[in-house]
Design a protein around this motif. Structure first.
Motif, PDB file in Angstrom:
ATOM      1  N   TYR A 231      -4.971  -2.846   2.759  1.00 36.39           N
ATOM      2  CA  TYR A 231      -4.959  -1.470   3.380  1.00 36.39           C
ATOM      3  C   TYR A 231      -5.110  -0.466   2.118  1.00 36.39           C
ATOM      4  O   TYR A 231      -4.516  -0.579   1.216  1.00 36.39           O
ATOM      5  CB  TYR A 231      -3.559  -1.268   4.205  1.00 36.39           C
ATOM      6  CG  TYR A 231      -3.395  -0.004   4.879  1.00 36.39           C
ATOM      7  CD1 TYR A 231      -3.855  -0.033   6.166  1.00 36.39           C
ATOM      8  CD2 TYR A 231      -2.945   0.962   4.539  1.00 36.39           C
ATOM      9  CE1 TYR A 231      -3.977   1.038   6.851  1.00 36.39           C
ATOM     10  CE2 TYR A 231      -2.812   2.152   5.201  1.00 36.39           C
ATOM     11  CZ  TYR A 231      -3.384   2.300   6.357  1.00 36.39           C
ATOM     12  OH  TYR A 231      -3.203   3.338   7.096  1.00 36.39           O
TER      13      TYR A 231
ATOM     14  N   ARG B 285       6.952  -4.891   1.238  1.00 38.56           N
ATOM     15  CA  ARG B 285       5.519  -5.952   1.536  1.00 38.56           C
ATOM     16  C   ARG B 285       5.833  -6.421   3.025  1.00 38.56           C
ATOM     17  O   ARG B 285       4.686  -7.043   3.348  1.00 38.56           O
ATOM     18  CB  ARG B 285       5.532  -7.052   0.647  1.00 38.56           C
ATOM     19  CG  ARG B 285       5.057  -6.416  -0.797  1.00 38.56           C
ATOM     20  CD  ARG B 285       4.581  -7.603  -1.645  1.00 38.56           C
ATOM     21  NE  ARG B 285       4.188  -7.496  -2.799  1.00 38.56           N
ATOM     22  CZ  ARG B 285       2.886  -6.996  -3.253  1.00 38.56           C
ATOM     23  NH1 ARG B 285       1.858  -6.889  -2.037  1.00 38.56           N
ATOM     24  NH2 ARG B 285       2.303  -6.602  -4.315  1.00 38.56           N
ATOM     25  N   GLY B 286       6.869  -6.320   3.672  1.00 41.08           N
ATOM     26  CA  GLY B 286       6.876  -7.134   4.941  1.00 41.08           C
ATOM     27  C   GLY B 286       7.017  -8.523   4.932  1.00 41.08           C
ATOM     28  O   GLY B 286       7.170  -9.149   3.822  1.00 41.08           O
TER      29      GLY B 286
ATOM     30  N   SER C  83      -1.737  -5.087  -0.330  1.00 38.60           N
ATOM     31  CA  SER C  83      -1.675  -6.262   0.506  1.00 38.60           C
ATOM     32  C   SER C  83      -0.168  -6.320   1.193  1.00 38.60           C
ATOM     33  O   SER C  83       0.862  -6.486   0.313  1.00 38.60           O
ATOM     34  CB  SER C  83      -1.717  -7.491  -0.340  1.00 38.60           C
ATOM     35  OG  SER C  83      -1.522  -8.642   0.526  1.00 38.60           O
ATOM     36  N   ASP C  84      -0.061  -6.134   2.374  1.00 40.87           N
ATOM     37  CA  ASP C  84       1.320  -6.431   3.203  1.00 40.87           C
ATOM     38  C   ASP C  84       1.160  -7.895   3.605  1.00 40.87           C
ATOM     39  O   ASP C  84       0.401  -8.136   4.350  1.00 40.87           O
ATOM     40  CB  ASP C  84       1.602  -5.544   4.383  1.00 40.87           C
ATOM     41  CG  ASP C  84       2.737  -5.426   5.025  1.00 40.87           C
ATOM     42  OD1 ASP C  84       3.399  -4.556   4.601  1.00 40.87           O
ATOM     43  OD2 ASP C  84       2.878  -6.301   5.923  1.00 40.87           O
ATOM     44  N   HIS C  85       2.463  -8.659   3.517  1.00 44.91           N
ATOM     45  CA  HIS C  85       2.491  -9.893   3.934  1.00 44.91           C
ATOM     46  C   HIS C  85       2.234 -10.042   5.699  1.00 44.91           C
ATOM     47  O   HIS C  85       1.654 -11.168   5.814  1.00 44.91           O
ATOM     48  CB  HIS C  85       3.867 -10.563   3.439  1.00 44.91           C
ATOM     49  CG  HIS C  85       4.223 -10.688   2.048  1.00 44.91           C
ATOM     50  ND1 HIS C  85       5.338 -10.894   1.388  1.00 44.91           N
ATOM     51  CD2 HIS C  85       3.015 -10.741   1.260  1.00 44.91           C
ATOM     52  CE1 HIS C  85       5.119 -10.912   0.208  1.00 44.91           C
ATOM     53  NE2 HIS C  85       3.900 -10.687  -0.030  1.00 44.91           N
ATOM     54  N   TYR C  86       2.734  -9.147   6.096  1.00 44.68           N
ATOM     55  CA  TYR C  86       2.509  -9.213   7.656  1.00 44.68           C
ATOM     56  C   TYR C  86       1.055  -9.052   8.068  1.00 44.68           C
ATOM     57  O   TYR C  86       0.475  -9.807   8.990  1.00 44.68           O
ATOM     58  CB  TYR C  86       3.328  -8.208   8.228  1.00 44.68           C
ATOM     59  CG  TYR C  86       3.358  -8.412   9.903  1.00 44.68           C
ATOM     60  CD1 TYR C  86       4.032  -9.336  10.630  1.00 44.68           C
ATOM     61  CD2 TYR C  86       2.623  -7.571  10.504  1.00 44.68           C
ATOM     62  CE1 TYR C  86       4.181  -9.413  11.990  1.00 44.68           C
ATOM     63  CE2 TYR C  86       2.445  -7.739  12.128  1.00 44.68           C
ATOM     64  CZ  TYR C  86       3.330  -8.426  12.796  1.00 44.68           C
ATOM     65  OH  TYR C  86       3.208  -8.638  13.982  1.00 44.68           O
TER      66      TYR C  86
ATOM     67  N   VAL D  12       1.879  -0.424  -5.074  1.00 47.53           N
ATOM     68  CA  VAL D  12       1.745   0.878  -4.288  1.00 47.53           C
ATOM     69  C   VAL D  12       1.510   2.012  -5.183  1.00 47.53           C
ATOM     70  O   VAL D  12       0.786   3.048  -4.761  1.00 47.53           O
ATOM     71  CB  VAL D  12       3.029   1.056  -3.560  1.00 47.53           C
ATOM     72  CG1 VAL D  12       3.233   2.181  -2.542  1.00 47.53           C
ATOM     73  CG2 VAL D  12       3.160  -0.133  -2.513  1.00 47.53           C
TER      74      VAL D  12
ATOM     75  N   ASN E 203      -3.890   0.199  -5.485  1.00 51.27           N
ATOM     76  CA  ASN E 203      -3.456   0.659  -4.247  1.00 51.27           C
ATOM     77  C   ASN E 203      -4.528   0.850  -3.230  1.00 51.27           C
ATOM     78  O   ASN E 203      -4.255   0.925  -1.985  1.00 51.27           O
ATOM     79  CB  ASN E 203      -2.264   1.730  -3.991  1.00 51.27           C
ATOM     80  CG  ASN E 203      -3.042   3.126  -4.636  1.00 51.27           C
ATOM     81  OD1 ASN E 203      -4.125   3.115  -4.877  1.00 51.27           O
ATOM     82  ND2 ASN E 203      -2.224   4.107  -4.904  1.00 51.27           N
TER      83      ASN E 203
ATOM     84  N   PRO F  14       5.932  -5.551   9.508  1.00 48.34           N
ATOM     85  CA  PRO F  14       5.442  -4.988   8.278  1.00 48.34           C
ATOM     86  C   PRO F  14       6.534  -4.422   7.334  1.00 48.34           C
ATOM     87  O   PRO F  14       7.613  -4.161   8.049  1.00 48.34           O
ATOM     88  CB  PRO F  14       4.334  -3.818   8.551  1.00 48.34           C
ATOM     89  CG  PRO F  14       3.780  -4.414  10.177  1.00 48.34           C
ATOM     90  CD  PRO F  14       5.159  -4.936  10.823  1.00 48.34           C
ATOM     91  N   GLY F  15       6.340  -4.132   6.100  1.00 44.02           N
ATOM     92  CA  GLY F  15       7.258  -3.432   5.242  1.00 44.02           C
ATOM     93  C   GLY F  15       7.271  -1.973   5.664  1.00 44.02           C
ATOM     94  O   GLY F  15       6.484  -1.369   6.410  1.00 44.02           O
TER      95      GLY F  15
ATOM     96  N   ILE G 153       3.813   0.096   5.379  1.00 44.93           N
ATOM     97  CA  ILE G 153       2.948   0.182   6.407  1.00 44.93           C
ATOM     98  C   ILE G 153       3.715   1.091   7.602  1.00 44.93           C
ATOM     99  O   ILE G 153       2.763   1.535   8.428  1.00 44.93           O
ATOM    100  CB  ILE G 153       2.675  -1.140   6.742  1.00 44.93           C
ATOM    101  CG1 ILE G 153       1.857  -1.797   5.408  1.00 44.93           C
ATOM    102  CG2 ILE G 153       1.652  -1.263   8.005  1.00 44.93           C
ATOM    103  CD1 ILE G 153       0.408  -1.009   5.390  1.00 44.93           C
TER     104      ILE G 153
END
Length: 341
Positions: free
Chosen positions: A251, A182-183, A243-246, A233, A239, A193-194, A197
């Motif tokens: 997305y 997830r970053g 949601s990526d934390h960064y 994911v 999916n 990012p993770g 991404i």
């Protein structure tokens, strides 16, 4: 009071001099580095098709960047964040090869056997063809399970080549930090990012062929559970808004064709296993090994050792192949044990 007045005067003088410098550069037709970067970002934003939520986020961050002093540490953070948002594929796609006979021929040319996996890929293509290739058709999420050396990873690469999609791969073996998926949040220094991404940026298309290798070797410790992060994911119901934390914006991963590999199913959590279609890769019998050696391995070894250019090729008798298949590993094990003794 005098000290405050001196500081204000100094700040006003610096601001006045910077404005004079900009006016002089404008008169000479020159642009300073900060202004050139902002203009470049504005041009990229105008060219890229993005969802409304992402576009609003980009414009907001660009507005913040314009008001920041050039030497501020936050400037580099915002600029890096904008580069990531603008560098991701939001609408770029590759067209699938929906010619089922040609795909079947390509899969059979690269791999011997494995009928269930090949049949499932052809079923997916048939559905795409019946639905006229609509992007809304869900891509299958397959899990290839079998011992090492049965062709799981290489079949995934061959599927991508047959479909005409970009092939990207992430090895999950030994991952124990949820942030790898997830970053990190942007509040951390050096946040990124993770891997999901990052790999999507490498693919530069919204519908690549994504392989998650060794999913059964994902670990768990105090830094979180990566397998729990993989639930979003690999879940078709979630999916589309990963949601990526960064990034801090949704997305869409719904157009990605995910294939995972594992040696055994037991270490995979039941919730994660439920989201995948499991296809078992059993070990090969002796006749299949002989056929694989004839069709693939011998030709590959001749080419790698420069012997394919000879007028007279080396020939391997069937008895020699069967002797190698039956006794080679056993003889190695016996000789190693003898050396140890």
């Amino acid at each position: 009071h005098d000290r405050v007045q001196q500081e204000v005067d100094r700040s006003q003088r610096e601001f006045y001099l910077r404005e004079q410098m900009r006016a002089i550069q404008s008169e000479l037709g020159e642009i300073d580095v900060g202004t050139a970067e902002i203009q470049d970002l504005e041009e990229r934003i105008a060219q890229i098709e993005m969802p409304e939520v992402v576009q609003a986020k980009v414009k907001k961050e660009l507005g913040r960047l314009k008001t920041m002093p050039p030497g501020s540490p936050e400037t580099a953070v915002v600029r890096t964040y904008l580069d990531w948002l603008l560098g991701l594929p939001w609408s770029q796609t590759t067209e699938d090869n929906l010619d089922i006979p040609s795909v079947a021929k390509a899969l059979n040319a690269n791999h011997y056997g494995l009928p269930k996996a090949k049949e499932r890929i052809l079923e997916y293509l048939a559905v795409r063809k019946l639905s006229e290739g609509k992007p809304s058709t869900r891509s299958p999420i397959l899990c290839f399970v079998g011992p090492p050396g049965t062709g799981k990873t290489s079949l995934g690469r061959s599927i991508a080549e047959a479909l005409g999609r970009k092939f990207v791969r992430v090895s999950l073996g030994g991952i124990r930090d949820e942030a790898e998926i997830r970053g990190h949040r942007r509040t951390y220094i050096g946040a990124l990012p993770g891997r999901i991404i990052q790999t999507m940026r490498t693919a530069n298309t919204v519908n690549p062929h994504f392989m998650l290798d060794e999913i059964d070797k994902v670990g768990l410790d105090f830094r979180g559970d990566p397998s729990a992060a993989l639930l979003e994911v690999l879940d078709p119901e979630q999916n589309y808004a990963f949601s990526d934390h960064y990034l801090d914006v949704p997305y869409d991963l719904s157009n990605v064709m995910f294939i995972t590999t594992a040696n055994i199913l037991e270490p995979i959590p039941p919730a994660l296993r439920d989201r995948m279609e499991v296809l078992e890769f059993p070990g090969y019998i002796e006749d299949e090994k002989v056929a694989i050696a004839r069709q693939f391995l011998i030709l590959r070894q001749l080419a790698e050792n420069g012997l394919d250019t000879l007028d007279r090729r080396l020939n391997f008798s069937e008895q020699a192949l069967r002797t190698i298949i039956r006794d080679y590993t056993c003889l190695l094990y016996t000789s190693d044990a003898a050396d140890d003794n």
